[in-house]
Design a protein around this motif. Structure first.
Motif, mmCIF file in Angstrom:
data_model
loop_
_atom_site.group_PDB
_atom_site.id
_atom_site.type_symbol
_atom_site.label_atom_id
_atom_site.label_comp_id
_atom_site.label_asym_id
_atom_site.label_seq_id
_atom_site.Cartn_x
_atom_site.Cartn_y
_atom_site.Cartn_z
ATOM 1 N N SER A 1 4.661 7.951 42.259
ATOM 2 C CA SER A 1 4.455 6.510 42.456
ATOM 3 C C SER A 1 3.042 6.098 42.051
ATOM 4 O O SER A 1 2.847 5.026 41.467
ATOM 5 N N ARG A 2 2.064 6.930 42.332
ATOM 6 C CA ARG A 2 0.675 6.623 41.952
ATOM 7 C C ARG A 2 0.521 6.597 40.434
ATOM 8 O O ARG A 2 -0.115 5.715 39.879
ATOM 9 N N TYR A 3 1.128 7.572 39.764
ATOM 10 C CA TYR A 3 1.046 7.590 38.305
ATOM 11 C C TYR A 3 1.705 6.343 37.717
ATOM 12 O O TYR A 3 1.150 5.703 36.818
ATOM 13 N N SER A 4 2.873 5.990 38.219
ATOM 14 C CA SER A 4 3.568 4.786 37.735
ATOM 15 C C SER A 4 2.710 3.544 37.929
ATOM 16 O O SER A 4 2.662 2.667 37.059
ATOM 17 N N GLU A 5 2.039 3.458 39.077
ATOM 18 C CA GLU A 5 1.158 2.317 39.341
ATOM 19 C C GLU A 5 -0.017 2.279 38.373
ATOM 20 O O GLU A 5 -0.480 1.210 37.977
ATOM 21 N N MET A 6 -0.510 3.452 37.954
ATOM 22 C CA MET A 6 -1.590 3.502 36.958
ATOM 23 C C MET A 6 -1.092 2.951 35.628
ATOM 24 O O MET A 6 -1.801 2.183 34.972
ATOM 25 N N GLU A 7 0.112 3.333 35.236
ATOM 26 C CA GLU A 7 0.675 2.818 33.981
ATOM 27 C C GLU A 7 0.851 1.302 34.042
ATOM 28 O O GLU A 7 0.659 0.615 33.049
ATOM 29 N N LYS A 8 1.222 0.796 35.196
ATOM 30 C CA LYS A 8 1.447 -0.640 35.365
ATOM 31 C C LYS A 8 0.146 -1.411 35.542
ATOM 32 O O LYS A 8 0.131 -2.643 35.502
ATOM 33 N N GLY A 9 -0.945 -0.706 35.797
ATOM 34 C CA GLY A 9 -2.237 -1.353 35.956
ATOM 35 C C GLY A 9 -2.511 -1.880 37.349
ATOM 36 O O GLY A 9 -3.418 -2.677 37.540
ATOM 37 N N VAL A 10 -1.752 -1.420 38.337
ATOM 38 C CA VAL A 10 -1.972 -1.891 39.705
ATOM 39 C C VAL A 10 -2.746 -0.874 40.543
ATOM 40 O O VAL A 10 -3.062 -1.138 41.696
ATOM 41 N N ARG A 11 -3.049 0.274 39.963
ATOM 42 C CA ARG A 11 -3.840 1.288 40.660
ATOM 43 C C ARG A 11 -4.887 1.832 39.703
ATOM 44 O O ARG A 11 -4.617 2.049 38.536
ATOM 45 N N VAL A 12 -6.057 2.059 40.235
ATOM 46 C CA VAL A 12 -7.168 2.611 39.464
ATOM 47 C C VAL A 12 -7.166 4.124 39.631
ATOM 48 O O VAL A 12 -6.996 4.637 40.732
ATOM 49 N N ALA A 13 -7.367 4.819 38.534
ATOM 50 C CA ALA A 13 -7.426 6.276 38.569
ATOM 51 C C ALA A 13 -8.829 6.728 38.961
ATOM 52 O O ALA A 13 -9.819 6.118 38.561
ATOM 53 N N SER A 14 -8.890 7.801 39.734
ATOM 54 C CA SER A 14 -10.193 8.380 40.082
ATOM 55 C C SER A 14 -10.720 9.164 38.877
ATOM 56 O O SER A 14 -9.980 9.471 37.940
#
Length: 79
Positions: free
Chosen positions: A31-44
């Motif tokens: 889910s975190r990876y998917s959110e990164m692709e969607k631009g709603v989560r920032v990667a560390s």
């Protein structure tokens, strides 16, 4: 979609793997990876480094895209 997320998706599709496969390989929830692709989560920083290694891209490539995304967000907020 943000530039960073676009590139993650492009690299994943080029490698012909699922979001779950990438997530398992780099040690993050799908889910975190998917959110990164969607631009709603920032990667560390650590996640970015692991993704660069997984996708076999030059060190700093994805990090520079994340930086651009941040700059765009700051400019949009200031407008």
């Amino acid at each position: 979609m943000p530039v960073f997320g676009d590139e993650l998706k492009r690299l994943r599709q080029k490698k012909q793997v699922s979001t779950g496969q990438v997530a398992r390989a780099v040690g993050i929830p799908q889910s975190r990876y998917s959110e990164m692709e969607k631009g709603v989560r920032v990667a560390s920083e650590g996640q970015i480094q692991r993704l660069e290694k997984y996708y076999e891209v030059e060190a700093g490539t994805l990090a520079s895209l994340m930086e651009k995304q941040w700059q765009d967000l700051v400019q949009a907020a200031a407008a």
